[in-house]
Design a protein around this motif. Sequence first.
Motif, mmCIF file in Angstrom:
data_model
loop_
_atom_site.group_PDB
_atom_site.id
_atom_site.type_symbol
_atom_site.label_atom_id
_atom_site.label_comp_id
_atom_site.label_asym_id
_atom_site.label_seq_id
_atom_site.Cartn_x
_atom_site.Cartn_y
_atom_site.Cartn_z
ATOM 1 N N TYR A 24 0.826 -1.214 0.000
ATOM 2 C CA TYR A 24 0.000 0.000 0.000
ATOM 3 C C TYR A 24 0.855 1.257 0.000
ATOM 4 O O TYR A 24 0.524 2.242 -0.657
ATOM 5 N N LEU A 25 1.953 1.233 0.735
ATOM 6 C CA LEU A 25 2.841 2.392 0.758
ATOM 7 C C LEU A 25 3.471 2.638 -0.612
ATOM 8 O O LEU A 25 3.571 3.774 -1.067
ATOM 9 N N ARG A 26 3.884 1.577 -1.271
ATOM 10 C CA ARG A 26 4.481 1.692 -2.607
ATOM 11 C C ARG A 26 3.449 2.201 -3.611
ATOM 12 O O ARG A 26 3.733 3.083 -4.422
ATOM 13 N N ALA A 27 2.236 1.681 -3.544
ATOM 14 C CA ALA A 27 1.181 2.135 -4.448
ATOM 15 C C ALA A 27 0.837 3.594 -4.193
ATOM 16 O O ALA A 27 0.636 4.365 -5.143
ATOM 17 N N SER A 28 0.800 4.001 -2.936
ATOM 18 C CA SER A 28 0.508 5.401 -2.612
ATOM 19 C C SER A 28 1.608 6.327 -3.127
ATOM 20 O O SER A 28 1.329 7.418 -3.631
ATOM 21 N N LEU A 29 2.840 5.893 -3.011
ATOM 22 C CA LEU A 29 3.956 6.692 -3.508
ATOM 23 C C LEU A 29 3.879 6.852 -5.026
ATOM 24 O O LEU A 29 4.056 7.949 -5.552
ATOM 25 N N ILE A 30 3.585 5.787 -5.725
ATOM 26 C CA ILE A 30 3.466 5.845 -7.184
ATOM 27 C C ILE A 30 2.318 6.756 -7.593
ATOM 28 O O ILE A 30 2.454 7.584 -8.505
ATOM 29 N N LEU A 31 1.173 6.637 -6.921
ATOM 30 C CA LEU A 31 0.041 7.514 -7.228
ATOM 31 C C LEU A 31 0.349 8.964 -6.910
ATOM 32 O O LEU A 31 -0.025 9.874 -7.659
ATOM 33 N N GLY A 32 1.048 9.202 -5.809
ATOM 34 C CA GLY A 32 1.413 10.565 -5.436
ATOM 35 C C GLY A 32 2.310 11.218 -6.473
ATOM 36 O O GLY A 32 2.110 12.377 -6.845
ATOM 37 N N VAL A 33 3.288 10.480 -6.962
ATOM 38 C CA VAL A 33 4.169 11.015 -8.004
ATOM 39 C C VAL A 33 3.380 11.279 -9.273
ATOM 40 O O VAL A 33 3.562 12.311 -9.933
ATOM 41 N N GLY A 34 2.468 10.394 -9.610
ATOM 42 C CA GLY A 34 1.636 10.594 -10.797
ATOM 43 C C GLY A 34 0.752 11.822 -10.670
ATOM 44 O O GLY A 34 0.634 12.610 -11.614
ATOM 45 N N PHE A 35 0.137 12.005 -9.520
ATOM 46 C CA PHE A 35 -0.696 13.197 -9.297
ATOM 47 C C PHE A 35 0.136 14.467 -9.347
ATOM 48 O O PHE A 35 -0.295 15.484 -9.876
ATOM 49 N N PHE A 36 1.342 14.419 -8.793
ATOM 50 C CA PHE A 36 2.225 15.586 -8.798
ATOM 51 C C PHE A 36 2.537 16.011 -10.228
ATOM 52 O O PHE A 36 2.401 17.184 -10.583
ATOM 53 N N TYR A 37 2.944 15.069 -11.068
ATOM 54 C CA TYR A 37 3.302 15.422 -12.436
ATOM 55 C C TYR A 37 2.078 15.801 -13.266
ATOM 56 O O TYR A 37 2.165 16.636 -14.143
ATOM 57 N N THR A 38 0.934 15.183 -12.984
ATOM 58 C CA THR A 38 -0.289 15.562 -13.691
ATOM 59 C C THR A 38 -0.676 16.997 -13.346
ATOM 60 O O THR A 38 -1.030 17.793 -14.229
ATOM 61 N N ALA A 39 -0.598 17.343 -12.075
ATOM 62 C CA ALA A 39 -0.922 18.726 -11.653
ATOM 63 C C ALA A 39 0.098 19.705 -12.227
ATOM 64 O O ALA A 39 -0.268 20.812 -12.647
ATOM 65 N N LYS A 40 1.353 19.316 -12.262
ATOM 66 C CA LYS A 40 2.398 20.183 -12.810
ATOM 67 C C LYS A 40 2.135 20.474 -14.287
ATOM 68 O O LYS A 40 2.255 21.622 -14.735
ATOM 69 N N VAL A 41 1.769 19.462 -15.047
ATOM 70 C CA VAL A 41 1.463 19.642 -16.474
ATOM 71 C C VAL A 41 0.197 20.464 -16.652
ATOM 72 O O VAL A 41 0.131 21.340 -17.517
#
Length: 45
Positions: A24-41
């Motif tokens: 769950y921690l690994r999945a949350s980290l991956i989703l967090g990075v994805g959300f960060f880059y999506t918001a940045k774009v």
Amino acid sequence: MLLQRFGGNLIRKDSWLGNLPWAYLRASLILGVGFFYTAKVALAG
């Protein structure tokens, strides 16, 4: 990725780190990075 590859050898199962829900921690980290880059774009465009 390094944690997934070597985590079993580095973290003992009887320690408090071994009791954490790593999947769950690994999945949350991956989703967090994805959300960060999506918001940045989204904000850049």
